[in-house]
Design a protein around this motif. Structure first.
Motif, PDB file in Angstrom:
ATOM      1  N   VAL A 100      17.951   6.775   2.912  1.00  0.00           N
ATOM      2  CA  VAL A 100      17.196   7.974   2.523  1.00  0.00           C
ATOM      3  C   VAL A 100      15.792   7.598   2.060  1.00  0.00           C
ATOM      4  O   VAL A 100      14.811   8.271   2.377  1.00  0.00           O
ATOM      5  N   LYS A 101      15.688   6.492   1.318  1.00  0.00           N
ATOM      6  CA  LYS A 101      14.371   6.053   0.846  1.00  0.00           C
ATOM      7  C   LYS A 101      13.434   5.745   2.011  1.00  0.00           C
ATOM      8  O   LYS A 101      12.252   6.102   1.998  1.00  0.00           O
ATOM      9  N   LEU A 102      13.957   5.049   2.999  1.00  0.00           N
ATOM     10  CA  LEU A 102      13.126   4.609   4.112  1.00  0.00           C
ATOM     11  C   LEU A 102      12.911   5.687   5.171  1.00  0.00           C
ATOM     12  O   LEU A 102      11.931   5.641   5.909  1.00  0.00           O
ATOM     13  N   ALA A 103      13.836   6.653   5.245  1.00  0.00           N
ATOM     14  CA  ALA A 103      13.779   7.656   6.317  1.00  0.00           C
ATOM     15  C   ALA A 103      12.717   8.700   6.098  1.00  0.00           C
ATOM     16  O   ALA A 103      12.312   9.388   7.038  1.00  0.00           O
ATOM     17  N   GLN A 104      12.254   8.883   4.877  1.00  0.00           N
ATOM     18  CA  GLN A 104      11.211   9.852   4.544  1.00  0.00           C
ATOM     19  C   GLN A 104      11.542  11.243   5.078  1.00  0.00           C
ATOM     20  O   GLN A 104      10.727  11.901   5.725  1.00  0.00           O
ATOM     21  N   GLY A 105      12.779  11.653   4.796  1.00  0.00           N
ATOM     22  CA  GLY A 105      13.194  13.000   5.171  1.00  0.00           C
ATOM     23  C   GLY A 105      13.841  13.135   6.531  1.00  0.00           C
ATOM     24  O   GLY A 105      14.311  14.211   6.890  1.00  0.00           O
ATOM     25  N   ASN A 106      13.907  12.060   7.299  1.00  0.00           N
ATOM     26  CA  ASN A 106      14.531  12.110   8.622  1.00  0.00           C
ATOM     27  C   ASN A 106      16.011  11.761   8.474  1.00  0.00           C
ATOM     28  O   ASN A 106      16.386  10.601   8.330  1.00  0.00           O
ATOM     29  N   ASP A 107      16.873  12.782   8.513  1.00  0.00           N
ATOM     30  CA  ASP A 107      18.300  12.569   8.292  1.00  0.00           C
ATOM     31  C   ASP A 107      18.934  11.684   9.361  1.00  0.00           C
ATOM     32  O   ASP A 107      19.889  10.954   9.096  1.00  0.00           O
ATOM     33  N   ALA A 108      18.423  11.756  10.595  1.00  0.00           N
ATOM     34  CA  ALA A 108      18.993  10.942  11.673  1.00  0.00           C
ATOM     35  C   ALA A 108      18.811   9.452  11.394  1.00  0.00           C
ATOM     36  O   ALA A 108      19.720   8.647  11.622  1.00  0.00           O
TER      37      ALA A 108
END
Length: 224
Positions: A30-38
Motif C-alpha cells: 500500500v505504501k509503494l502503490a500510491q493508491g493503486n490497489d492492483a
C-alpha cells in the motif's frame, strides 16, 4: 527435543513468518502503490506465494508444513496425525499467526494488535473462501499423491492465482483469518466477519477431501 516438539516449533515458526509476510507485504504494498490497489495486491500475492514456497521446502520435512488448521484436520482424517498431535498443531498455528501479525506491525512501527476494520461479508466472499480452501486442499492432497516433490511449487502457484481469481483474495486458512482480524492493514478483516469465513473454509476443505477420495478411489493403496 522430541519429534512432536520439533514439529510444533516448525509449525509455529512457519505460521508466524507466513503471517508476518502476508501483513507486512500488505503494508509495504500500500505504501509503494500510491493508491493503486492492483499493485498492492500484486505485491501481497507475490510475497505470500514466495514465502510459502520457501517455508514448505525448508520446514516440510520437520512438520509437514501445514500452517493451516484445515490442512491439519485433513491429515488427521488421513491418519497422518493423532488427535492429540492435531490439536497441538492447531493451537500452535493460531497463536503463532497472531504473533506473526504483531511482528509485522512492529516492523512498521505500528500498534502490535489492531482490531480489523476491513469489511469482508456476503455470499461472494463466503463462496470465494469455500472455493479458495477447496482448491488449496485439493492441490495439496493430489500433489502428495501424484507429485510430492512439486507440492511447494504447486501450493505457491495456487495461492498466487487464488489471490486474483477469488473475491476474498484467498485467506483459505482459519488461523490466518483469525490473525488477520487483528490488523487494520490492507490484509485485514473485521472480527465479526471471521466466523462465516471459517465456516466457508471448513466446507471447502470437506468438499476437497471428498473429491480427492473420489479421484483416488481406483488406487486404494494410495488413497487420499
Amino acid at each position: 527435543m522430541s519429534r512432536l516438539t520439533r514439529a510444533l516449533f516448525a509449525e509455529a515458526l512457519g505460521t508466524a513468518l507466513l503471517l508476518a509476510t502476508v501483513v507486512g507485504s500488505g503494508i509495504m504494498g500500500v505504501k509503494l502503490a500510491q493508491g493503486n490497489d492492483a499493485i498492492a495486491l500484486l505485491a501481497n500475492a507475490g510475497a505470500t506465494a514466495a514465502i510459502l514456497y520457501v517455508l514448505i521446502v525448508v520446514l516440510g520435512p520437520v512438520s509437514g508444513a501445514h500452517f493451516n488448521p484445515v490442512v491439519t484436520l485433513a491429515m488427521r482424517l488421513r491418519g497422518a496425525l493423532t488427535s492429540r498431535e492435531a490439536a497441538a498443531y492447531i493451537a500452535v498455528q493460531a497463536i503463532a499467526a497472531i504473533v506473526g501479525v504483531a511482528l509485522a506491525h512492529g516492523m512498521f512501527d505500528q500498534a502490535l494488535l489492531q482490531p480489523g476494520t476491513h469489511a469482508r461479508e456476503g455470499i461472494g466472499q463466503w463462496l470465494s473462501e469455500g472455493i479458495a480452501t477447496f482448491g488449496l486442499l485439493l492441490t495439496i492432497l493430489l500433489g502428495i499423491a501424484h507429485r510430492p516433490a512439486a507440492v511447494p511449487a504447486l501450493v505457491a502457484a495456487y495461492i498466487f492465482a487464488a489471490y486474483w481469481f477469488t473475491g476474498s483474495t484467498s485467506f483459505a486458512n482459519p488461523a490466518v483469518t483469525l490473525a488477520r482480524s487483528l490488523t487494520q492493514s490492507f490484509a485485514g478483516i473485521r472480527p465479526g466477519d471471521v466466523p462465516l469465513f471459517v465456516a466457508a473454509q471448513a466446507a471447502g476443505g470437506a468438499a476437497a477431501l471428498g473429491v480427492a477420495r473420489l479421484l483416488r478411489a481406483e488406487d486404494p493403496e494410495r488413497s487420499v
